[in-house]
Design a protein around this motif. Structure first.
Motif, short mmCIF file in Angstrom:
data_model
loop_
_atom_site.label_atom_id
_atom_site.label_comp_id
_atom_site.label_asym_id
_atom_site.label_seq_id
_atom_site.Cartn_x
_atom_site.Cartn_y
_atom_site.Cartn_z
N ARG A 46 0.83 -1.21 0.00
CA ARG A 46 0.00 0.00 0.00
C ARG A 46 0.87 1.26 0.00
O ARG A 46 0.61 2.20 -0.76
CB ARG A 46 -0.93 0.01 1.21
N TYR A 49 2.75 1.55 -3.46
CA TYR A 49 1.81 1.94 -4.52
C TYR A 49 1.38 3.40 -4.37
O TYR A 49 1.37 4.16 -5.34
CB TYR A 49 0.59 1.02 -4.50
N ASN A 50 1.02 3.78 -3.14
CA ASN A 50 0.55 5.15 -2.92
C ASN A 50 1.62 6.16 -3.31
O ASN A 50 1.31 7.19 -3.93
CB ASN A 50 0.16 5.35 -1.46
N PRO A 98 -5.66 -0.27 -7.53
CA PRO A 98 -4.96 0.08 -6.30
C PRO A 98 -4.21 -1.10 -5.70
O PRO A 98 -4.73 -2.21 -5.63
CB PRO A 98 -6.09 0.57 -5.38
N ASP A 99 -2.98 -0.84 -5.28
CA ASP A 99 -2.11 -1.81 -4.61
C ASP A 99 -1.73 -3.00 -5.49
O ASP A 99 -1.27 -4.02 -4.98
CB ASP A 99 -2.76 -2.34 -3.33
N ALA A 178 -1.83 9.90 -1.70
CA ALA A 178 -2.42 8.71 -2.31
C ALA A 178 -3.58 9.09 -3.20
O ALA A 178 -4.30 10.05 -2.93
CB ALA A 178 -2.91 7.73 -1.24
N TRP A 179 -3.74 8.35 -4.30
CA TRP A 179 -4.93 8.42 -5.13
C TRP A 179 -5.37 6.98 -5.34
O TRP A 179 -4.65 6.17 -5.93
CB TRP A 179 -4.65 9.09 -6.48
N ARG A 180 -6.55 6.63 -4.82
CA ARG A 180 -6.97 5.23 -4.74
C ARG A 180 -7.98 4.85 -5.80
O ARG A 180 -8.71 3.88 -5.66
CB ARG A 180 -7.55 4.96 -3.35
N THR A 182 -9.64 3.62 -9.49
CA THR A 182 -9.47 2.51 -10.43
C THR A 182 -9.73 3.03 -11.84
O THR A 182 -10.67 3.81 -12.05
CB THR A 182 -10.45 1.37 -10.11
#
Length: 206
Positions: A46, A49-50, A98-99, A178-180, A182
C-alpha cells in the motif's frame, strides 16, 4: 533480476487478460516487452503503490525526470532529459488497480512506448515492484530499439530508476499522498455512478 529479450518474445507471466477478485476479466495491454526489471522495497504494498502514484514527486528521486504535470487522473505530461536536453510528452494511464497494477502508454509520435508496473507483497512484508516497458519507435529508430544494446541500456535506466525509488520510499518510511482510484480502458471507474438524468424538467427519475 533483469531480463532483456527481443520485442517479439511473449512474456509468460503477462497474459492478455487477467481476472481480479471480483471475477471480472480486465485487459492487460503489454503482452511483449523490451525490458523487465524488478526491485524489492522494505515498505508495504500500500505504501509503495501510494507513493509511486504521486507522479509529481518523481523528480525528487529520478535522474531523468525533470517535471510531471497531472492534467487529469488518466493523463500526465512528463519532461525528461539530461543536462540541457529536454523531451516533453503526454502519457495516458489505461489501467490502474490500487495496490496491484498500473499500465500506461505514451502519446508522443516518435518514439512511442507502453509500460506497466506491478506491486506484489513479499514474504518479508515488503513489496516487489516490477516494471515492463515496450518501445515502439517509428522509422529508422526502430532498428536501434530492436538491438540488444538498446535493450540493455533501457534496462539499465529502468533498473537505476527503480533503485532510486527504493532508496526514496525507504528513506521516507511512509507515503506522501495517495490516489486510490481505479481506471479501466483509460476511464476512471466510479463506485456509485450517478443515476440517469431526465431530459424533461422536474420529471422524476427512478
Amino acid at each position: 533480476m533483469a531480463h532483456e529479450d527481443d520485442a517479439q518474445q511473449t512474456v509468460p507471466s503477462t497474459p492478455g487478460m487477467r481476472t481480479d477478485g471480483d471475477g471480472v476479466g480486465h485487459r492487460r495491454p503489454l503482452r511483449e516487452r523490451h525490458v523487465e526489471e524488478t526491485v524489492e522495497v522494505a515498505v508495504s504494498v500500500r505504501t509503495a503503490y501510494n507513493q509511486w502514484t504521486q507522479f509529481k514527486t518523481f523528480p525528487r528521486f529520478s535522474t531523468v525526470v525533470r517535471g510531471v504535470e497531472q492534467i487529469r487522473p488518466t493523463m500526465t505530461v512528463w519532461t525528461i532529459g539530461y543536462g540541457p536536453l529536454r523531451h516533453r510528452f503526454a502519457v495516458e494511464i489505461v489501467e490502474q488497480d490500487p495496490d496491484a497494477y498500473l499500465a500506461w502508454r505514451g502519446l508522443e509520435q516518435t518514439p512511442s512506448h507502453q509500460g506497466e508496473v506491478e506491486f506484489r507483497p513479499t514474504e518479508s512484508g515488503g513489496t516487489a515492484i516490477t516494471v515492463r516497458m515496450l518501445l515502439k519507435p517509428q522509422g529508422a529508430a526502430r532498428i536501434l530499439t530492436r538491438s540488444s544494446r538498446a535493450a540493455r541500456l533501457t534496462a539499465r535506466l529502468v533498473r537505476g530508476e527503480l533503485m532510486n525509488f527504493k532508496h526514496f520510499i525507504e528513506g521516507l518510511g511512509q507515503e506522501g499522498g495517495a490516489w486510490r482510484g481505479t481506471i479501466r480502458n483509460g476511464r476512471v471507474q466510479h463506485d456509485h455512478p450517478e443515476p440517469p438524468r431526465s431530459r424533461v424538467a422536474q420529471w422524476p427519475v427512478g
